[in-house]
Design an enzyme around this catalytic site. Sequence first.
Site, PDB file in Angstrom:
ATOM      1  N   ASP A 182     -30.546 -13.406  36.794  1.00 30.84           N
ATOM      2  CA  ASP A 182     -31.017 -13.800  35.749  1.00 30.84           C
ATOM      3  C   ASP A 182     -30.552 -12.835  34.589  1.00 30.84           C
ATOM      4  OD1 ASP A 182     -33.614 -15.165  34.726  1.00 30.84           O
ATOM      5  OD2 ASP A 182     -33.805 -13.202  33.996  1.00 30.84           O
ATOM      6  N   ILE A 183     -30.486 -13.384  33.489  1.00 25.40           N
ATOM      7  CA  ILE A 183     -29.846 -12.320  32.231  1.00 25.40           C
ATOM      8  C   ILE A 183     -31.120 -12.024  31.656  1.00 25.40           C
ATOM      9  CG2 ILE A 183     -28.836 -12.464  29.951  1.00 25.40           C
ATOM     10  CD1 ILE A 183     -27.507 -15.382  30.662  1.00 25.40           C
ATOM     11  N   ASN A 190     -31.916 -15.077  22.145  1.00 28.32           N
ATOM     12  CA  ASN A 190     -32.075 -16.516  21.490  1.00 28.32           C
ATOM     13  C   ASN A 190     -33.065 -16.139  20.147  1.00 28.32           C
ATOM     14  OD1 ASN A 190     -30.840 -18.716  22.935  1.00 28.32           O
ATOM     15  ND2 ASN A 190     -32.444 -18.438  24.361  1.00 28.32           N
ATOM     16  N   ASP A 199     -26.229 -19.841  23.640  1.00 26.04           N
ATOM     17  CA  ASP A 199     -25.510 -20.620  24.350  1.00 26.04           C
ATOM     18  C   ASP A 199     -23.944 -19.791  24.668  1.00 26.04           C
ATOM     19  OD1 ASP A 199     -27.142 -22.440  24.386  1.00 26.04           O
ATOM     20  OD2 ASP A 199     -26.342 -23.880  22.773  1.00 26.04           O
ATOM     21  N   GLU A 225     -31.559 -19.594  31.794  1.00 28.27           N
ATOM     22  CA  GLU A 225     -30.609 -18.343  31.948  1.00 28.27           C
ATOM     23  C   GLU A 225     -30.347 -17.743  33.506  1.00 28.27           C
ATOM     24  OE1 GLU A 225     -34.641 -16.403  31.105  1.00 28.27           O
ATOM     25  OE2 GLU A 225     -33.566 -18.316  30.657  1.00 28.27           O
TER      26      GLU A 225
END
Length: 313
Positions: A182-183, A190, A199, A225
């Site tokens: 997971d980021i 965002n 993106d 993500e």
Amino acid sequence: MNSQTKSTLPEYTDTTKFREPVEPVPDEAVKRNAYLTILNGAAVGRTYRLGPGRLIVGRAPDCDVVLDDDGVSRRHALFVASANGKVILEDLGSTNGTSADGQRKSVFELQGGERLQFGSDTFFKFEFRDAIEEEYASYLYESAIQDHLTGIFNERFLRDQMQVEFAWHQRHNKPLSVIFIDIDHFKKINDGDGHLVGDQVLRELAVRCLRVTRTEDVFARYGGEEFTCLLRETNLEIAGLLAERMRAAVAGSPFECTRLKKPCLIDVTISAGVAELDPKLESPEELLEEADRFLYQAKKLGRNRVESTAHQQ
């Protein structure tokens, strides 16, 4: 018809003589080759081109087409495609037989359009295609298994492959591991830099992680993500090392993105959870949930780190 009601449409004119001559279709576009397409199961839509030459279908890992179906024999059937386009299908003495359009025989000369059955549950479509038809079929298959933003595998393909690998593990008692990624703080990217920058981050992360994965690994975008990597015949120790390589590849240098046509550098990190299949995990879903549990632990412990059962020993 008087002048008040006369049609204003122009008269028809034959424009044939003004048209450009039609270019002939290249020979390679109209040449038709033989193809097998899987109709069901985890690999539905996957296509194999036949010949000229021999192609063996079966459950053994050294077959040209490996089928994960207990009803299929280890070396189930043989295709022989000659240079003149003739294709022969021969059953190799399989336990559950080979059928074409419901007819079970030992040898078939295929004409195109047949529905083939190997064993009890595996079905193929045999057909002849030209280059244009094959390009379209490939596009449909890739669209079904790819994530359109990053170009890597999507969740559907990942889950299908997990079913295949889980069955392989059960039969052969080989290790199987999963990395769940997971980021960190992706919502801030965002919200602060915009979804277009977000993106770009997702695409660049996919590129960096792919560089450190192996050919046999299945790296997929799970959603949003989140990313997942399925590692066949890989134990927890090796999976942990691969996860650490991914983490270092992402955190090693800032991501170069574009915000309102101006370059910007963004520091990105990931957290990862790693799990290996063991007897207490009874399904692919439980293996994924175990990796997700360690991902949550990595975030809880500060992010930008890898966690697994190895860290608890």
